[in-house]
Design an enzyme around this catalytic site. Structure first.
Site, PDB file in Angstrom:
ATOM      1  N   HIS A  72     -37.097  51.026  -7.307  1.00  0.00           N
ATOM      2  CA  HIS A  72     -37.527  51.918  -6.228  1.00  0.00           C
ATOM      3  C   HIS A  72     -36.317  52.592  -5.596  1.00  0.00           C
ATOM      4  O   HIS A  72     -35.728  52.089  -4.638  1.00  0.00           O
ATOM      5  CB  HIS A  72     -38.299  51.123  -5.174  1.00  0.00           C
ATOM      6  N   ASP A  78     -35.609  50.515  -2.140  1.00  0.00           N
ATOM      7  CA  ASP A  78     -36.124  51.732  -1.500  1.00  0.00           C
ATOM      8  C   ASP A  78     -34.949  52.544  -0.961  1.00  0.00           C
ATOM      9  O   ASP A  78     -34.985  53.068   0.159  1.00  0.00           O
ATOM     10  CB  ASP A  78     -37.116  51.400  -0.392  1.00  0.00           C
TER      11      ASP A  78
END
Length: 429
Positions: free
Chosen positions: A60, A305
């Site tokens: 991610h 992320d």
């Protein structure tokens, strides 16, 4: 040229292997794993006291290219990954233009081969322009090499659209990666809704918004028989929903970020925009639930992320600053400091969740050490103490809530296809 990694603790979770040994590399591949390997024509990397692991996989990452290169690009983002000990990253499609067709998927993959220093896998968008109205070219993108489908950055509001998307991805046995937050409940919210948000007078994003979205996604995955992956899970309720779904055999997986494992909403008390993320950093009971879920296998993987922004974007009043920060270069240090040195996880458990497990979810050849396989290797000093200094980051995003923190544990070498890409914090490419 041969490379011999000598005397390290080899941790290879996919093979249930954990022992002191050597690894011999030649022509991009591992040609031998064993004890007391001796050759005369190899460069030797002394690894005594170090952990030798399969190359870490971050499933991610926001590389921002095309269109948002002021925040990050493939060259800077992949070097940040190498500096952080990560050999494979999967990039999200919320770029300008959105990666929502096969031409863009192939183009990013080709550019990554030219500009990148680690492996880059591409995630395609679920909807055209990520507008949540019409399906993107899912089949064409998957056939062109996309490893998953996602509208990350946006919750898919239309259950019908998500159901149809799951039916398509199910044909390819690929996952839809869900950013699960009910938009009607989080609209205009800037942090976790709780005691800290009330004290600061900041509109919150309630945890139940995540719970509702995760429940719906799980039901659609069960109905279609397809795979759903919950991105950056952050709430106690969502963890329990995933746990129950797995016990019923539903094809659901989940990831958690280092920041959600290590920090709570209390770090926002001084209105530090570096700590603004979506989903937000939550209160400690949620953090503890995430750690428990990661420990018992409810949560499968750790992913950063990584979402860098230009400095001037984040250097604003808290409510006007965008969400996200750079995480590639701090992830191993934060995870080891929090979980390993905190006495909560073993090294093999951490390595599995940062290598073998994300590779399995994406269905890619990575996350395992084996003779004849590509030599993608992360070498870690688990006891190395260091201070986070964003001025030394390779990423363009220089803001991090870990600025100035003392961490324990760091990647000291990153090997991609048998080539030393990073050594002692310096990217060599």
């Amino acid at each position: 040229m041969k490379l011999l990694i000598k005397g390290g603790r080899i941790i290879n979770p996919a093979k249930d292997f954990d022992a002191i040994g050597d690894i011999l590399i030649e022509n991009e591949k591992i040609i031998q794993i064993g004890s007391d390997i001796n050759v005369t024509d190899a460069e030797v990397f002394p690894a005594v006291g170090l952990v030798v692991a399969p190359g870490f996989v971050d499933m991610h990452v926001h590389l921002r290219e095309p269109g948002l290169e002021a925040k990050e690009d493939i060259a800077s983002g992949t070097r940040a990954a190498a500096a952080g000990g990560i050999t494979t990253i999967a990039c999200m499609p919320n770029t300008k233009p959105v990666i929502d067709n096969a031409i863009l998927v192939a183009g990013i993959a080709q550019r990554a081969q030219l500009e990148g220093v680690v492996h880059v896998k591409v995630i395609g968008a679920l909807s055209k322009g990520q507008e949540g109205k019409e399906l993107a070219e899912i089949g064409d993108m998957l056939l062109s090499g996309a490893v998953a489908i996602s509208d990350d950055g946006h919750c898919v509001e239309s259950a019908k659209l998500l159901k149809t998307g799951l039916e398509y991805t199910g044909m390819f046995d690929k996952a839809i990666i869900s950013h699960a937050e009910d938009e009607t409940l989080v609209n205009e919210g800037h942090m976790h809704e709780g005691a800290v948000s009330a004290m600061l007078g900041i509109k919150g994003r309630p945890s139940v918004a995540e719970d509702i979205a995760v429940a719906r996604d799980i039901m659609l995955a069960e109905y279609t028989g397809s795979r759903i992956h919950i991105a950056h899970i952050s709430s106690q309720g969502a963890v329990e929903l995933v746990r129950q779904a797995k016990s019923r055999g539903i094809k659901v997986t989940a990831e958690v970020t280092p920041q959600h494992l290590a920090l709570t909403d209390e770090v926002v008390a001084d209105f530090d925009s570096a700590a603004k993320v979506n989903p937000p950093l939550r209160s400690n009971e949620h953090r503890e639930a995430l750690i428990a879920g990661l420990k018992d296998g409810t949560i499968d993987a750790i992913a950063t992320d990584h979402a860098p922004h230009a400095f001037e974007e984040k250097d604003r009043e808290f409510r006007f600053a965008p969400s996200g920060f750079a995480g590639l270069e701090t992830s191993i240090g934060v995870v080891l400091s929090t979980l390993y040195h905190g006495g909560l996880f073993t090294l093999p458990e951490i390595v599995a969740r940062m290598s073998a497990n994300p590779a399995r979810i994406l269905g890619i050849e990575a996350g395992v050490l084996g003779e004849g396989k590509l030599a993608d290797i992360t070498i870690i000093n688990p006891d190395l103490e260091w201070t986070v200094d964003s001025r030394k980051f390779y990423t363009r995003g220089k803001l991090t809530p870990f600025e100035g923190r003392q961490l324990k544990g760091k990647a000291v070498a990153t090997i991609v296809k048998g080539k030393m890409i990073m050594q002692n914090g310096e990217v060599l490419e």
